[in-house]
Design a protein around this motif. Sequence first.
Motif, PDB file in Angstrom:
ATOM      1  N   VAL A 198       0.836  -1.201   0.000  1.00  0.00           N
ATOM      2  CA  VAL A 198       0.000   0.000   0.000  1.00  0.00           C
ATOM      3  C   VAL A 198       0.872   1.251   0.000  1.00  0.00           C
ATOM      4  CG1 VAL A 198      -1.594   1.363   1.429  1.00  0.00           C
ATOM      5  CG2 VAL A 198      -2.049  -1.069   0.996  1.00  0.00           C
ATOM      6  N   THR A 199       1.887   1.279   0.834  1.00  0.00           N
ATOM      7  CA  THR A 199       2.774   2.443   0.902  1.00  0.00           C
ATOM      8  C   THR A 199       3.422   2.698  -0.451  1.00  0.00           C
ATOM      9  OG1 THR A 199       3.201   1.999   3.238  1.00  0.00           O
ATOM     10  CG2 THR A 199       4.749   3.453   2.103  1.00  0.00           C
ATOM     11  N   GLN A 200       3.900   1.650  -1.067  1.00  0.00           N
ATOM     12  CA  GLN A 200       4.518   1.787  -2.389  1.00  0.00           C
ATOM     13  C   GLN A 200       3.508   2.333  -3.391  1.00  0.00           C
ATOM     14  OE1 GLN A 200       6.482  -1.744  -3.863  1.00  0.00           O
ATOM     15  NE2 GLN A 200       6.248  -1.096  -5.969  1.00  0.00           N
ATOM     16  N   ASP A 201       2.308   1.798  -3.396  1.00  0.00           N
ATOM     17  CA  ASP A 201       1.285   2.229  -4.352  1.00  0.00           C
ATOM     18  C   ASP A 201       0.885   3.693  -4.138  1.00  0.00           C
ATOM     19  OD1 ASP A 201       1.314  -0.278  -5.502  1.00  0.00           O
ATOM     20  OD2 ASP A 201      -0.530  -0.957  -4.515  1.00  0.00           O
ATOM     21  N   VAL A 202       0.797   4.121  -2.890  1.00  0.00           N
ATOM     22  CA  VAL A 202       0.432   5.509  -2.595  1.00  0.00           C
ATOM     23  C   VAL A 202       1.458   6.468  -3.192  1.00  0.00           C
ATOM     24  CG1 VAL A 202       0.245   7.223  -0.731  1.00  0.00           C
ATOM     25  CG2 VAL A 202      -0.948   5.029  -0.537  1.00  0.00           C
ATOM     26  N   PHE A 203       2.730   6.180  -2.988  1.00  0.00           N
ATOM     27  CA  PHE A 203       3.755   7.093  -3.478  1.00  0.00           C
ATOM     28  C   PHE A 203       3.974   6.964  -4.992  1.00  0.00           C
ATOM     29  CE2 PHE A 203       4.336   7.388   1.032  1.00  0.00           C
ATOM     30  CZ  PHE A 203       4.470   8.756   1.178  1.00  0.00           C
ATOM     31  N   LEU A 204       3.696   5.803  -5.556  1.00  0.00           N
ATOM     32  CA  LEU A 204       3.720   5.687  -7.019  1.00  0.00           C
ATOM     33  C   LEU A 204       2.626   6.550  -7.636  1.00  0.00           C
ATOM     34  CD1 LEU A 204       4.473   1.897  -7.644  1.00  0.00           C
ATOM     35  CD2 LEU A 204       5.906   3.863  -8.235  1.00  0.00           C
ATOM     36  N   LEU A 205       1.472   6.600  -6.998  1.00  0.00           N
ATOM     37  CA  LEU A 205       0.398   7.470  -7.475  1.00  0.00           C
ATOM     38  C   LEU A 205       0.854   8.934  -7.470  1.00  0.00           C
ATOM     39  CD1 LEU A 205      -2.703   7.779  -8.256  1.00  0.00           C
ATOM     40  CD2 LEU A 205      -2.969   8.425  -5.861  1.00  0.00           C
ATOM     41  N   LEU A 206       1.534   9.341  -6.408  1.00  0.00           N
ATOM     42  CA  LEU A 206       2.025  10.719  -6.348  1.00  0.00           C
ATOM     43  C   LEU A 206       3.007  11.016  -7.469  1.00  0.00           C
ATOM     44  CD1 LEU A 206       2.743  11.860  -2.678  1.00  0.00           C
ATOM     45  CD2 LEU A 206       0.915  12.551  -4.213  1.00  0.00           C
ATOM     46  N   ILE A 207       3.833  10.047  -7.811  1.00  0.00           N
ATOM     47  CA  ILE A 207       4.803  10.241  -8.896  1.00  0.00           C
ATOM     48  C   ILE A 207       4.085  10.309 -10.239  1.00  0.00           C
ATOM     49  CG2 ILE A 207       6.660   9.128 -10.199  1.00  0.00           C
ATOM     50  CD1 ILE A 207       7.651   7.966  -7.515  1.00  0.00           C
ATOM     51  N   ARG A 208       3.177   9.380 -10.461  1.00  0.00           N
ATOM     52  CA  ARG A 208       2.530   9.262 -11.771  1.00  0.00           C
ATOM     53  C   ARG A 208       1.436  10.297 -11.997  1.00  0.00           C
ATOM     54  NH1 ARG A 208       2.129   2.788 -11.255  1.00  0.00           N
ATOM     55  NH2 ARG A 208       4.285   2.341 -11.838  1.00  0.00           N
ATOM     56  N   GLU A 209       0.689  10.601 -10.936  1.00  0.00           N
ATOM     57  CA  GLU A 209      -0.474  11.478 -11.087  1.00  0.00           C
ATOM     58  C   GLU A 209      -0.557  12.502  -9.951  1.00  0.00           C
ATOM     59  OE1 GLU A 209      -4.118   9.338 -12.096  1.00  0.00           O
ATOM     60  OE2 GLU A 209      -2.870   7.539 -12.323  1.00  0.00           O
ATOM     61  N   PRO A 210       0.417  13.409  -9.856  1.00  0.00           N
ATOM     62  CA  PRO A 210       0.384  14.392  -8.766  1.00  0.00           C
ATOM     63  C   PRO A 210      -0.823  15.321  -8.847  1.00  0.00           C
ATOM     64  CG  PRO A 210       2.075  14.964 -10.366  1.00  0.00           C
ATOM     65  CD  PRO A 210       1.558  13.607 -10.737  1.00  0.00           C
ATOM     66  N   GLY A 211      -1.408  15.442 -10.028  1.00  0.00           N
ATOM     67  CA  GLY A 211      -2.566  16.309 -10.208  1.00  0.00           C
ATOM     68  C   GLY A 211      -3.840  15.776  -9.569  1.00  0.00           C
ATOM     69  N   GLN A 212      -3.827  14.531  -9.119  1.00  0.00           N
ATOM     70  CA  GLN A 212      -5.019  14.004  -8.439  1.00  0.00           C
ATOM     71  C   GLN A 212      -5.266  14.698  -7.107  1.00  0.00           C
ATOM     72  OE1 GLN A 212      -5.833   9.921  -7.934  1.00  0.00           O
ATOM     73  NE2 GLN A 212      -5.753   9.462 -10.106  1.00  0.00           N
ATOM     74  N   TYR A 213      -4.205  15.233  -6.508  1.00  0.00           N
ATOM     75  CA  TYR A 213      -4.366  15.952  -5.241  1.00  0.00           C
ATOM     76  C   TYR A 213      -4.923  17.338  -5.526  1.00  0.00           C
ATOM     77  CZ  TYR A 213      -3.235  18.893  -1.310  1.00  0.00           C
ATOM     78  OH  TYR A 213      -3.318  19.813  -0.294  1.00  0.00           O
TER      79      TYR A 213
END
Length: 189
Positions: A55-70
């Motif tokens: 889960v931790t890995q997936d959360v930070f991969l999301l931030l790398i790949r799609e920072p605009g989701q925040y």
Amino acid sequence: MQEREIQNGISDEELLTRSSTGDAAAFTALYQRRQGCIYRFALQMSGAPDVAEEVTQDVFLLLIREPGQYDAARGSLAAFLYGVARNYTLRQIERGRRYVPIVQDDAAAPDGTAEDLERRERIESVREAVLALPARYREAVVLCDLHELSYAEAALATGCAIGTIRSRLHRARGLLTGKLRAGGKGCLV
């Protein structure tokens, strides 16, 4: 970016902005700042270190790949990260992964006093009681009591109303008290 600058109060949001433009030091700083709490959240929700790592890995991969989701207008980056971690963790649980007790390496721990042993037993009883809660109550306890998020941040992370968080937390605390008393572990201190 200088490491000293990162440590001098740059917000999570600014670190995310910088990392989305390719600043690896900003991402590293953000990861170092938030990785531990995301891992602990996933571990406390699932009881499984392998799930927490994934889960931790997936959360930070999301931030790398799609920072605009925040979206800063909706709340803090920390609440967003907890929300993403929550969704990933619940998905893992729904896939049929079983809860496993959190194993501590007792061999690495020095022999303690009877008080130390009793304290470890109480802590383990609390962990087991929290893991036994239904997910909606468990996440309220983990977010508000263990991670000290405000009701508003917990509501954002779970996608529900603040009143719902308060209600779930109240119910969860009651369930925990009952479980701990039934197990003879009513006193936590």
